[in-house]
Design a protein around this motif. Structure first.
Motif, PDB file in Angstrom:
ATOM      1  N   PHE A   1       0.832  -1.208   0.000  1.00 45.32           N
ATOM      2  CA  PHE A   1       0.000   0.000   0.000  1.00 45.32           C
ATOM      3  C   PHE A   1       0.862   1.251   0.000  1.00 45.32           C
ATOM      4  CE2 PHE A   1      -2.079   3.534   2.151  1.00 45.32           C
ATOM      5  CZ  PHE A   1      -3.163   3.722   1.303  1.00 45.32           C
ATOM      6  N   ARG A   2       1.917   1.252   0.784  1.00 41.75           N
ATOM      7  CA  ARG A   2       2.808   2.420   0.811  1.00 41.75           C
ATOM      8  C   ARG A   2       3.365   2.710  -0.591  1.00 41.75           C
ATOM      9  NH1 ARG A   2       2.242   4.573   6.043  1.00 41.75           N
ATOM     10  NH2 ARG A   2       2.723   3.032   7.637  1.00 41.75           N
ATOM     11  N   VAL A   3       3.786   1.646  -1.264  1.00 41.15           N
ATOM     12  CA  VAL A   3       4.354   1.800  -2.600  1.00 41.15           C
ATOM     13  C   VAL A   3       3.291   2.282  -3.585  1.00 41.15           C
ATOM     14  CG1 VAL A   3       5.603   0.624  -4.451  1.00 41.15           C
ATOM     15  CG2 VAL A   3       5.998  -0.046  -2.076  1.00 41.15           C
ATOM     16  N   LEU A   4       2.108   1.687  -3.494  1.00 42.62           N
ATOM     17  CA  LEU A   4       1.009   2.065  -4.392  1.00 42.62           C
ATOM     18  C   LEU A   4       0.577   3.514  -4.175  1.00 42.62           C
ATOM     19  CD1 LEU A   4      -1.017  -1.241  -4.096  1.00 42.62           C
ATOM     20  CD2 LEU A   4      -0.086  -0.328  -6.236  1.00 42.62           C
ATOM     21  N   TRP A   5       0.572   3.941  -2.926  1.00 43.95           N
ATOM     22  CA  TRP A   5       0.176   5.317  -2.628  1.00 43.95           C
ATOM     23  C   TRP A   5       1.167   6.306  -3.247  1.00 43.95           C
ATOM     24  CZ3 TRP A   5      -3.046   8.902  -1.948  1.00 43.95           C
ATOM     25  CH2 TRP A   5      -2.732  10.110  -1.299  1.00 43.95           C
TER      26      TRP A   5
END
Length: 563
Positions: free
Chosen positions: A239-243
């Motif tokens: 999620f961090r990467v996608l955000w």
């Protein structure tokens, strides 16, 4: 070995090819592919990950790790434990106790409506200035928001936390009120890819409705963390990467969004509830290694009636990890793991593609309205149920190693926890079986057709199979002919029996069976064998991989209703 000698010891380098040869030798003819595992998302987990495997991703792994660490900001995470109270005074006392015992967040669930006095609001206001808040509000109870009127204007900038509300609310300071909630997707049976893809689509709708920067600063995201240890770590990191990628797609700098996590109730069971404690510990460690910001541990008896002791144990799950594992001193504890970095990358790619698929339909709201998203999630839930029913996936104490003598609590969650009441749980069909077994009078037996040493493995398997449905069978002595079996079934007034023996032993006994009891055999046999034995009353066979729920429902239906 002396410590100096240990320090000088070096392991010889080995290649992947050498490991492969050793593994193939250990498998004794089986293919190396037999060690690979397919996740429910369709991702193949390798038996071994190496540094070389990461090189195919180029520098994206370094960028991925940097995105996770930039998004986390702080190595610490906050413990947010719910409290149980019947009044505002009890709530305040419980919160003060939680904060003094290691919790970091003031959690209000809105499960009960309180009548607040001015003195109580002032007392709560003093706590809010010092500790972050996590308010879960319902339409019926938003009175607690009046507490902000009792906070001095000079202190309002100190207020931090989040508010979950069905209606739009305003709050002072750095309280975030716009929730990206993936837990409904999780509770419906969704996979990590569903959760991540839906989160991005919900973010897109939020951003299209207002200023990117202002909206981002008011957002927070919520995930449930299940017991798939490595997958859940990768999900949160992804999620961090996608955000970050999402922000780049909008031409914006990445801004901090706090991740709130909680232990999933999808694997929780009312059967052998203490196993829920193990599930909670496993899930919590995943959340921590996945770089959560705030975490909640649901007590092991959360599905019935949590006690002061179970709440204390739940709180201590986080405290033990903080104090003993030292992961609170590391920003991204799983960074650099060949396995987790690879899985994170695979989740990122799959989730981004799923997000684009949702956007083609018209976005999250349209995907829900059309029923497409619901159907897609439901298909995976059916797969999960089938895996548990056939024991491809294990629920310890529920679909395997069940204790039929264990009393099962009948009480339910209160109305304030509606989202958990309606959540799909893997253990629910088995809980219904156990409830049904208490309402039936059924005499069952395991018939040993041969010496114990020859039939014990099958006998134990059948015993465990029946225990899942709350059935406790009689265990017969060794019986080598049909006459003895018929007499035993008659004398004990057996309604249902399973014959355990070798194929040759069964072939000798079955033709002579004359009984009104329903008869099955242990082991997997051909359709022709079963057809031949059907003439003698054999109805079915029990084997590893058989659908537990369907079969146990059939067996329990043979019993008489208990008065």
């Amino acid at each position: 070995m002396a410590i100096d000698s240990m320090k000088k010891t070096k392991f010889s380098e080995r290649t992947y090819e050498e490991w492969q040869k050793g593994a193939e030798a250990a498998l004794k003819g089986k293919s190396l592919d037999s060690l690979k595992t397919q996740t429910i998302e369709g991702i193949t987990l390798e038996p071994l990950y190496t540094k070389d495997m990461l090189q195919k991703w180029g520098n994206s792994i370094q960028l991925q790790t940097a995105a996770v660490q930039a998004g986390k900001q702080h190595a610490q995470w906050l413990a947010a434990q719910e409290v149980n109270a019947e009044s505002a005074e009890e709530f305040l006392a419980a919160v003060e106790n939680e904060l003094s015992k290691g919790s970091d967040v003031i959690v209000f669930t809105g499960s009960k409506k309180y009548d607040w006095t001015e003195a109580q609001f002032r007392r709560l206001a003093e706590l809010i200035i010092k500790h972050p808040i996590y308010f879960k509000l319902t339409r019926q109870d938003q009175d607690i928001l009046r507490v902000f009127d009792y906070i001095d204007e000079n202190d309002k900038e100190s207020v931090r936390g989040v508010i979950q509300s069905e209606e739009e609310v305003s709050a002072p300071g750095y309280v975030r009120t716009q929730l990206i909630d993936t837990i409904p997707v999780h509770h419906a049976g969704g996979t990590a890819i569903h959760e991540l893809g839906v989160a991005l689509s919900m973010l897109a709708e939020k951003m299209d409705a207002g200023s990117f920067a202002d909206t981002a600063d008011n957002l927070w995201v919520r995930f449930a963390v299940d017991t798939k240890f490595f997958q859940e770590i990768a999900k949160l990191r992804a999620f961090r990467v996608l955000w970050k990628a999402f922000c780049s797609a909008y031409g914006e700098d990445s801004r901090f969004i706090p991740i709130y996590t909680e232990t999933s109730v999808r694997s929780y069971s009312k059967l052998d509830p203490y196993v829920n404690l193990l599930r909670a510990g496993n899930a919590t460690f995943s959340a921590v290694l996945g770089a959560t910001d705030v975490h909640t541990v649901h007590p092991h008896d959360f599905l019935t009636t949590p006690t002061a002791i179970s709440r204390r144990i739940a709180r201590n799950v986080q405290l033990v990890i903080k104090e003993e594992a030292h992961v609170s001193h590391v920003l991204d504890p799983s960074a650099g793991s060949y396995f987790i970095e690879t899985l994170t990358k695979q989740y990122v790619d799959a989730a981004w593609n799923y997000f684009l698929e949702i956007e083609k339909i018209g976005g999250y709201s349209q995907a829900m309205k059309s029923g497409w998203l619901t159907d897609d999630i439901q298909a995976k839930w059916v797969e999960r149920e089938r895996d548990v029913a056939t024991r491809k996936a294990s629920l310890i104490g529920t679909n395997i190693y069940a204790n039929p003598q264990e009393a099962v609590a009948d009480s339910e969650l209160d109305d304030g926890h509606l989202e958990y009441i309606t959540a799909k749980r893997l253990a629910l069909p088995f809980e219904k079986l156990r409830a049904q077994s208490r309402e039936r009078i059924l005499k069952t037996a395991i018939i040993h057709v041969g010496p114990l040493k020859e039939v014990k493995a099958k006998s134990d398997f059948v015993n465990g199979f029946l225990a899942v449905g709350g059935i406790e069978p009689l265990i017969s002595p060794e019986m080598t002919d049909a006459e003895k079996v018929n007499r035993y079934l008659s004398d004990e007034q057996i309604d249902y029996a399973v014959l355990c023996g070798s194929e040759s032993a069964l072939a000798q006994v079955i033709p002579g069976l004359e009984t009104s009891a329903a008869i099955d055999v242990a082991g997997k046999f051909t359709a022709q064998q079963l057809a031949d034995w059907e003439k003698s009353g054999v109805q079915d066979h029990l084997y590893s991989g058989k659908h537990l729920v369907e079969k146990l429902e059939q067996i329990l239906s043979l019993g008489k209703e208990a008065l």
